[in-house]
Scaffold this motif. Structure first.
Motif, PDB file in Angstrom:
ATOM      1  N   SER A   1     -40.322  -4.276 -22.660  1.00 48.93           N
ATOM      2  CA  SER A   1     -39.704  -4.923 -23.821  1.00 48.93           C
ATOM      3  C   SER A   1     -38.192  -5.118 -23.662  1.00 48.93           C
ATOM      4  CB  SER A   1     -39.989  -4.116 -25.094  1.00 48.93           C
ATOM      5  OG  SER A   1     -39.247  -2.908 -25.095  1.00 48.93           O
ATOM      6  N   LEU A   2     -37.611  -4.494 -22.661  1.00 46.04           N
ATOM      7  CA  LEU A   2     -36.169  -4.611 -22.455  1.00 46.04           C
ATOM      8  C   LEU A   2     -35.849  -5.871 -21.661  1.00 46.04           C
ATOM      9  CD1 LEU A   2     -35.450  -0.909 -21.485  1.00 46.04           C
ATOM     10  CD2 LEU A   2     -35.090  -1.994 -23.713  1.00 46.04           C
ATOM     11  N   ASN A   3     -34.900  -6.665 -22.146  1.00 48.22           N
ATOM     12  CA  ASN A   3     -34.535  -7.915 -21.481  1.00 48.22           C
ATOM     13  C   ASN A   3     -33.975  -7.693 -20.078  1.00 48.22           C
ATOM     14  OD1 ASN A   3     -35.327  -9.485 -23.644  1.00 48.22           O
ATOM     15  ND2 ASN A   3     -33.302  -9.439 -24.600  1.00 48.22           N
ATOM     16  N   CYS A   4     -33.342  -6.553 -19.849  1.00 49.64           N
ATOM     17  CA  CYS A   4     -32.705  -6.302 -18.556  1.00 49.64           C
ATOM     18  C   CYS A   4     -33.708  -5.916 -17.466  1.00 49.64           C
ATOM     19  CB  CYS A   4     -31.632  -5.235 -18.680  1.00 49.64           C
ATOM     20  SG  CYS A   4     -32.256  -3.626 -19.209  1.00 49.64           S
ATOM     21  N   VAL A   5     -34.915  -5.500 -17.848  1.00 48.10           N
ATOM     22  CA  VAL A   5     -35.935  -5.116 -16.864  1.00 48.10           C
ATOM     23  C   VAL A   5     -36.656  -6.389 -16.423  1.00 48.10           C
ATOM     24  CG1 VAL A   5     -38.043  -3.797 -16.441  1.00 48.10           C
ATOM     25  CG2 VAL A   5     -36.213  -2.799 -17.811  1.00 48.10           C
ATOM     26  N   VAL A   6     -36.501  -6.719 -15.127  1.00 46.46           N
ATOM     27  CA  VAL A   6     -37.081  -7.961 -14.618  1.00 46.46           C
ATOM     28  C   VAL A   6     -38.370  -7.732 -13.825  1.00 46.46           C
ATOM     29  CG1 VAL A   6     -34.895  -9.214 -14.631  1.00 46.46           C
ATOM     30  CG2 VAL A   6     -35.562  -7.942 -12.588  1.00 46.46           C
TER      31      VAL A   6
ATOM     32  N   THR B   1     -43.868   7.228  -6.884  1.00 42.99           N
ATOM     33  CA  THR B   1     -43.228   7.422  -8.176  1.00 42.99           C
ATOM     34  C   THR B   1     -44.004   6.562  -9.165  1.00 42.99           C
ATOM     35  OG1 THR B   1     -41.123   7.472  -9.361  1.00 42.99           O
ATOM     36  CG2 THR B   1     -41.484   5.600  -7.907  1.00 42.99           C
ATOM     37  N   ASP B   2     -44.104   7.000 -10.422  1.00 42.40           N
ATOM     38  CA  ASP B   2     -44.948   6.319 -11.396  1.00 42.40           C
ATOM     39  C   ASP B   2     -44.571   4.849 -11.574  1.00 42.40           C
ATOM     40  OD1 ASP B   2     -46.470   8.595 -11.893  1.00 42.40           O
ATOM     41  OD2 ASP B   2     -45.118   9.278 -13.472  1.00 42.40           O
ATOM     42  N   GLN B   3     -43.286   4.590 -11.687  1.00 42.21           N
ATOM     43  CA  GLN B   3     -42.832   3.215 -11.897  1.00 42.21           C
ATOM     44  C   GLN B   3     -41.489   3.015 -11.207  1.00 42.21           C
ATOM     45  OE1 GLN B   3     -42.698   2.890 -16.185  1.00 42.21           O
ATOM     46  NE2 GLN B   3     -44.894   3.174 -16.381  1.00 42.21           N
ATOM     47  N   LEU B   4     -41.317   1.842 -10.627  1.00 44.55           N
ATOM     48  CA  LEU B   4     -40.021   1.440 -10.094  1.00 44.55           C
ATOM     49  C   LEU B   4     -39.573   0.230 -10.898  1.00 44.55           C
ATOM     50  CD1 LEU B   4     -37.775   1.808  -7.954  1.00 44.55           C
ATOM     51  CD2 LEU B   4     -38.969   0.066  -6.608  1.00 44.55           C
ATOM     52  N   LEU B   5     -38.479   0.398 -11.627  1.00 47.08           N
ATOM     53  CA  LEU B   5     -37.946  -0.688 -12.451  1.00 47.08           C
ATOM     54  C   LEU B   5     -36.892  -1.460 -11.669  1.00 47.08           C
ATOM     55  CD1 LEU B   5     -37.309   1.189 -15.839  1.00 47.08           C
ATOM     56  CD2 LEU B   5     -39.434   0.169 -15.000  1.00 47.08           C
ATOM     57  N   THR B   6     -36.949  -2.780 -11.745  1.00 46.42           N
ATOM     58  CA  THR B   6     -35.886  -3.627 -11.231  1.00 46.42           C
ATOM     59  C   THR B   6     -35.108  -4.093 -12.449  1.00 46.42           C
ATOM     60  OG1 THR B   6     -37.311  -4.370  -9.431  1.00 46.42           O
ATOM     61  CG2 THR B   6     -35.338  -5.683  -9.868  1.00 46.42           C
ATOM     62  N   ILE B   7     -33.821  -3.754 -12.473  1.00 45.69           N
ATOM     63  CA  ILE B   7     -32.994  -3.997 -13.651  1.00 45.69           C
ATOM     64  C   ILE B   7     -31.870  -4.958 -13.290  1.00 45.69           C
ATOM     65  CG2 ILE B   7     -31.457  -2.904 -15.349  1.00 45.69           C
ATOM     66  CD1 ILE B   7     -33.137  -0.303 -14.856  1.00 45.69           C
ATOM     67  N   ASP B   8     -31.696  -5.979 -14.120  1.00 41.70           N
ATOM     68  CA  ASP B   8     -30.597  -6.923 -13.960  1.00 41.70           C
ATOM     69  C   ASP B   8     -29.427  -6.397 -14.792  1.00 41.70           C
ATOM     70  OD1 ASP B   8     -29.115  -9.165 -13.315  1.00 41.70           O
ATOM     71  OD2 ASP B   8     -30.027 -10.413 -14.882  1.00 41.70           O
ATOM     72  N   SER B   9     -28.360  -5.996 -14.104  1.00 40.34           N
ATOM     73  CA  SER B   9     -27.205  -5.428 -14.805  1.00 40.34           C
ATOM     74  C   SER B   9     -25.953  -6.224 -14.450  1.00 40.34           C
ATOM     75  CB  SER B   9     -27.015  -3.963 -14.411  1.00 40.34           C
ATOM     76  OG  SER B   9     -26.419  -3.863 -13.141  1.00 40.34           O
ATOM     77  N   PRO B  10     -24.861  -6.020 -15.174  1.00 41.92           N
ATOM     78  CA  PRO B  10     -23.605  -6.704 -14.825  1.00 41.92           C
ATOM     79  C   PRO B  10     -23.126  -6.367 -13.407  1.00 41.92           C
ATOM     80  CG  PRO B  10     -23.468  -5.768 -17.027  1.00 41.92           C
ATOM     81  CD  PRO B  10     -24.748  -5.266 -16.425  1.00 41.92           C
ATOM     82  N   GLN B  11     -23.527  -5.211 -12.877  1.00 44.33           N
ATOM     83  CA  GLN B  11     -23.154  -4.804 -11.517  1.00 44.33           C
ATOM     84  C   GLN B  11     -24.096  -5.396 -10.469  1.00 44.33           C
ATOM     85  OE1 GLN B  11     -23.731  -2.381 -13.999  1.00 44.33           O
ATOM     86  NE2 GLN B  11     -21.582  -2.393 -14.579  1.00 44.33           N
ATOM     87  N   GLY B  12     -25.123  -6.099 -10.891  1.00 41.20           N
ATOM     88  CA  GLY B  12     -26.106  -6.658  -9.969  1.00 41.20           C
ATOM     89  C   GLY B  12     -27.465  -6.023 -10.196  1.00 41.20           C
ATOM     90  N   THR B  13     -28.348  -6.219  -9.237  1.00 40.34           N
ATOM     91  CA  THR B  13     -29.696  -5.665  -9.353  1.00 40.34           C
ATOM     92  C   THR B  13     -29.682  -4.163  -9.082  1.00 40.34           C
ATOM     93  OG1 THR B  13     -30.640  -7.767  -8.621  1.00 40.34           O
ATOM     94  CG2 THR B  13     -32.057  -5.835  -8.470  1.00 40.34           C
ATOM     95  N   ILE B  14     -30.328  -3.424  -9.976  1.00 35.11           N
ATOM     96  CA  ILE B  14     -30.427  -1.967  -9.865  1.00 35.11           C
ATOM     97  C   ILE B  14     -31.909  -1.609  -9.843  1.00 35.11           C
ATOM     98  CG2 ILE B  14     -30.013   0.229 -11.043  1.00 35.11           C
ATOM     99  CD1 ILE B  14     -27.560  -1.054 -12.333  1.00 35.11           C
ATOM    100  N   TYR B  15     -32.278  -0.659  -8.998  1.00 40.96           N
ATOM    101  CA  TYR B  15     -33.641  -0.154  -8.941  1.00 40.96           C
ATOM    102  C   TYR B  15     -33.630   1.268  -9.482  1.00 40.96           C
ATOM    103  CZ  TYR B  15     -34.249  -4.118  -5.853  1.00 40.96           C
ATOM    104  OH  TYR B  15     -34.281  -5.383  -5.330  1.00 40.96           O
TER     105      TYR B  15
END
Length: 107
Positions: free
Chosen positions: A15-20, A59-73
Motif C-alpha cells: 500500500s506504500l507508494n514508495c515500495v515498487v 528472508t521473508d520479503q525483499l522490498l525495493t523502495i524508491d527514495s530520494p536517495q535512489g533505489t533502496i533494498y
C-alpha cells in the motif's frame, strides 16, 4: 504460501507508494558467502536437521523502495513475537549483510 503475519506485512508494504517491488522468500546466495558471514558473526549457519548439510537461507520479503536517495533494498523477516498474536519485524544482521552483498554485486 505466506503466513497470515507475512500476508499482513505484504499488504501493508504494497500500500506504500514508495515500495515498487516485493519479492517473497528471497534466497540469500551464494551459500559459501552466507557461511562466511555466519562464521564472522560467531553464529551457526542453518543446517538440514537430518543430513546436516548447510541450507540456503531466505528472508521473508525483499522490498525495493524508491527514495530520494535512489533505489533502496530492504530485507524483512516477519516472525511472531509470542503467543499473543503480536508480531515483530526483527533486524537480522546476517540477513541484512547478505542482502547488502547481493545488492552491491547486482548487475
Amino acid at each position: 504460501m505466506m503466513s497470515s503475519i507475512e500476508s499482513e506485512h505484504f499488504y501493508l508494504a504494497e500500500s506504500l507508494n514508495c515500495v515498487v517491488d516485493i519479492i517473497e522468500q528471497f534466497p540469500l546466495l551464494p551459500l559459501n558467502y552466507t557461511q562466511k558471514v555466519a562464521k564472522i558473526l560467531g553464529v551457526e549457519h542453518p543446517k538440514h536437521p537430518i543430513t546436516k548439510e548447510p541450507i540456503i537461507m531466505t528472508t521473508d520479503q525483499l522490498l525495493t523502495i524508491d527514495s530520494p536517495q535512489g533505489t533502496i533494498y530492504h530485507a524483512i523477516s516477519v516472525k511472531p513475537e509470542d503467543d499473543s498474536g503480536d508480531f515483530v519485524v526483527p533486524v537480522n544482521p546476517l540477513t541484512q549483510l547478505l542482502v547488502a552483498y547481493f545488492i552491491s554485486n547486482k548487475g
